[in-house]
Design an enzyme around this catalytic site. Structure first.
Site, PDB file in Angstrom:
ATOM      1  N   SER A 239       0.822  -1.203   0.000  1.00  0.00           N
ATOM      2  CA  SER A 239       0.000   0.000   0.000  1.00  0.00           C
ATOM      3  C   SER A 239       0.858   1.255   0.000  1.00  0.00           C
ATOM      4  O   SER A 239       1.658   1.431  -0.915  1.00  0.00           O
ATOM      5  CB  SER A 239      -0.963  -0.062   1.190  1.00  0.00           C
ATOM      6  OG  SER A 239      -2.083   0.725   0.917  1.00  0.00           O
ATOM      7  N   HIS A 385      -8.002  -5.340   0.534  1.00  0.00           N
ATOM      8  CA  HIS A 385      -6.704  -4.720   0.732  1.00  0.00           C
ATOM      9  C   HIS A 385      -5.897  -5.429   1.835  1.00  0.00           C
ATOM     10  O   HIS A 385      -6.379  -5.600   2.938  1.00  0.00           O
ATOM     11  CB  HIS A 385      -6.989  -3.273   1.145  1.00  0.00           C
ATOM     12  CG  HIS A 385      -5.829  -2.356   1.079  1.00  0.00           C
ATOM     13  ND1 HIS A 385      -5.187  -2.060  -0.100  1.00  0.00           N
ATOM     14  CD2 HIS A 385      -5.197  -1.653   2.050  1.00  0.00           C
ATOM     15  CE1 HIS A 385      -4.207  -1.204   0.144  1.00  0.00           C
ATOM     16  NE2 HIS A 385      -4.192  -0.950   1.448  1.00  0.00           N
TER      17      HIS A 385
HETATM   18  C1  GCU Z   1      -5.186   4.714   2.383  1.00  0.00           C
HETATM   19  C2  GCU Z   1      -4.716   5.511   1.187  1.00  0.00           C
HETATM   20  C3  GCU Z   1      -3.972   4.644   0.185  1.00  0.00           C
HETATM   21  C4  GCU Z   1      -2.929   3.809   0.871  1.00  0.00           C
HETATM   22  C5  GCU Z   1      -3.559   3.051   2.008  1.00  0.00           C
HETATM   23  C6  GCU Z   1      -2.588   2.226   2.849  1.00  0.00           C
HETATM   24  O1  GCU Z   1      -6.235   3.888   2.031  1.00  0.00           O
HETATM   25  O2  GCU Z   1      -5.851   6.103   0.605  1.00  0.00           O
HETATM   26  O3  GCU Z   1      -3.363   5.431  -0.823  1.00  0.00           O
HETATM   27  O4  GCU Z   1      -2.308   2.960  -0.070  1.00  0.00           O
HETATM   28  O5  GCU Z   1      -4.151   3.969   2.901  1.00  0.00           O
HETATM   29  O6  GCU Z   1      -1.423   2.564   2.940  1.00  0.00           O
HETATM   30  O7  GCU Z   1      -3.040   1.234   3.437  1.00  0.00           O
END
Ligand code: GCU
Length: 403
Positions: A239, A385
């Site tokens: 992420s 995610h």
């Molecule tokens: C949030 C953000 C993302 C990122 C994520 C993470 O959701 O919007 O851009 O990748 O956090 O780091 O888990």
């Protein structure tokens, strides 16, 4: 860079038989390229209007790895200027001190960097198999600060599973490199280089850039550790950590493998799909400390970017680029990550590494399958995610360090 629609038009007309030839390869030798492989990478990007990494600024078509490498610094500079910001310079001094980690094969190293304004330190933890040289090392940009002395065997950073499979896990504490906070992000390494109390230049990198820079300092250490083969280090991030891993890999050729897990916006996701998943304006407003002020020019204006993220992936060539998406990770726009991955393949093709491992460019590919070419890997995990056991199963089972 020109639009990707040009890719198909500029390909050699004679594709009779299954092979075409064009000039390619590091030494400019002629290398056969399969027409099917070319079609695979060109097709779905035709209408997207994303920059074509093989079209030089002067409008000439790049047809060899040598020519690509000549214009590569300009592309890297465009990413610095417009997306990630300028990186910190090399420290004037770097020291590594080992403070004994957890038990067994764990080490805890404090990396201290010195800049013109002072020192900053951050922790690297290293877990190695109980015997033998590791088959490779996964250097995790740990933005959760969750890798302690014993991070266990499952989920995000399963040290025991990784070492059990014959690999090493190294984890840098990203929060110590640059706090993930709009008011204190300078308190780690950045303030060792910029006078406190003065605003950073508009084009200076912020948190994500600092994390990428920190991964390179961790690589400086790994090159000194006799237990590690520094020619087999994969930089990996999930992420926001995945955005940093890609930027680290694009800049630092010492990483032969670069893994972006669910990196989404300003990671693997094609920026021109701004309306899918997290937009540039959304990321800049929610995380104003991640990117430089210059990136904010593209809030609601992604089409004006002189680059797109497929070109970031292409900057990793000929190193292995690994993109992992999750089917229900809407915020990261998995399809945008997939398209970017495909859109990097023409550059890999210059090195004879353009096989994406996918049998089709149709979205979505099968879930749970590791698609692996000689220089590129992709998988789409089912679910949402996360950096999960199923992702690690693929990383540990894919022999990523061999072609
Ligand atoms: C949030 C953000 C993302 C990122 C994520 C993470 O959701 O919007 O851009 O990748 O956090 O780091 O888990």
């Amino acid at each position: 860079m020109g639009a990707l629609a040009v890719v198909a038009a500029a390909l050699p007309a004679e594709t009779t038989g299954s092979m075409v030839t064009r000039t390619a390869g590091i030494n400019g030798e002629s290398r056969p390229v399969s027409a099917a492989a070319v079609a695979r990478v060109a097709g779905p990007l035709d209408d997207l209007g994303a920059p074509d990494p093989l079209m030089s600024d002067s409008g000439e078509r790049i047809t060899s790895a040598r020519a690509w490498e000549q214009q590569r610094p300009e592309l890297l500079a465009a990413f610095e200027e417009n997306v990630y910001g300028t990186s910190l310079p090399a420290p004037t001094k770097t020291t590594f001190s080992e403070a004994g980690g957890g038990g067994g094969s764990a080490k805890k190293i404090t990396i201290t960097v010195t800049g013109p304004e002072g020192d900053a330190s951050f922790t690297l933890r290293l877990f190695t198999p109980s015997s033998g040289t590791p088959k490779g090392t996964f250097l995790l940009i740990d933005h959760r600060g969750s890798v302690g002395d014993d991070p266990g065997s499952g989920g995000y950073a399963p040290a025991a599973t990784i070492t059990g499979a014959g690999y090493a896990l190294a984890a840098v504490n990203a929060e110590e490199i640059a706090p993930d906070d709009a008011s204190s992000y300078r308190n780690g390494v950045i303030d060792a280089f910029y006078p406190a109390g003065q605003d950073l230049p508009a084009d200076a990198g912020r948190t994500i850039s600092a994390w990428a820079w920190g991964a390179s300092r961790a690589m400086d250490y790994l090159q000194t550790d006799p237990d590690i083969d520094p020619s087999k280090v994969a930089v990996i991030g999930h992420s926001r950590g995945g955005k940093a891993a890609l930027w680290a890999g694009a800049q630092d050729p010492r990483f032969p493998v670069v893994i972006s897990n669910n990196s989404g916006s300003t990671g693997a996701k094609l920026a021109r799909r701004d309306s899918a998943g997290e937009s540039i304006s959304a990321i800049n407003s929610q995380f104003p400390h991640w990117f430089p002020e210059t990136y904010k020019r593209y809030d609601s204006n992604a089409d004006a970017l002189p680059v797109d993220q497929n070109e970031l992936l292409a900057l990793i060539a000929p190193g292995r680029v690994v993109v992992a998406s999750a089917a229900e990770d809407g915020n990261a726009d998995p399809q945008g990550e997939f398209l970017s991955y495909l859109g990097a393949a023409p550059v890999y093709e210059l090195y004879g590494l353009g096989d994406t491992g996918l049998s089709s460019t149709s979205w979505p590919p099968a879930t749970g399958e590791g698609f692996r070419g000689p220089g590129m890997s992709y998988h789409l995990r089912s679910g949402g995610h996360g950096l999960e056991d199923a992702d690690w199963d693929i990383y540990l089972g894919s022999d990523l360090f061999t072609r």
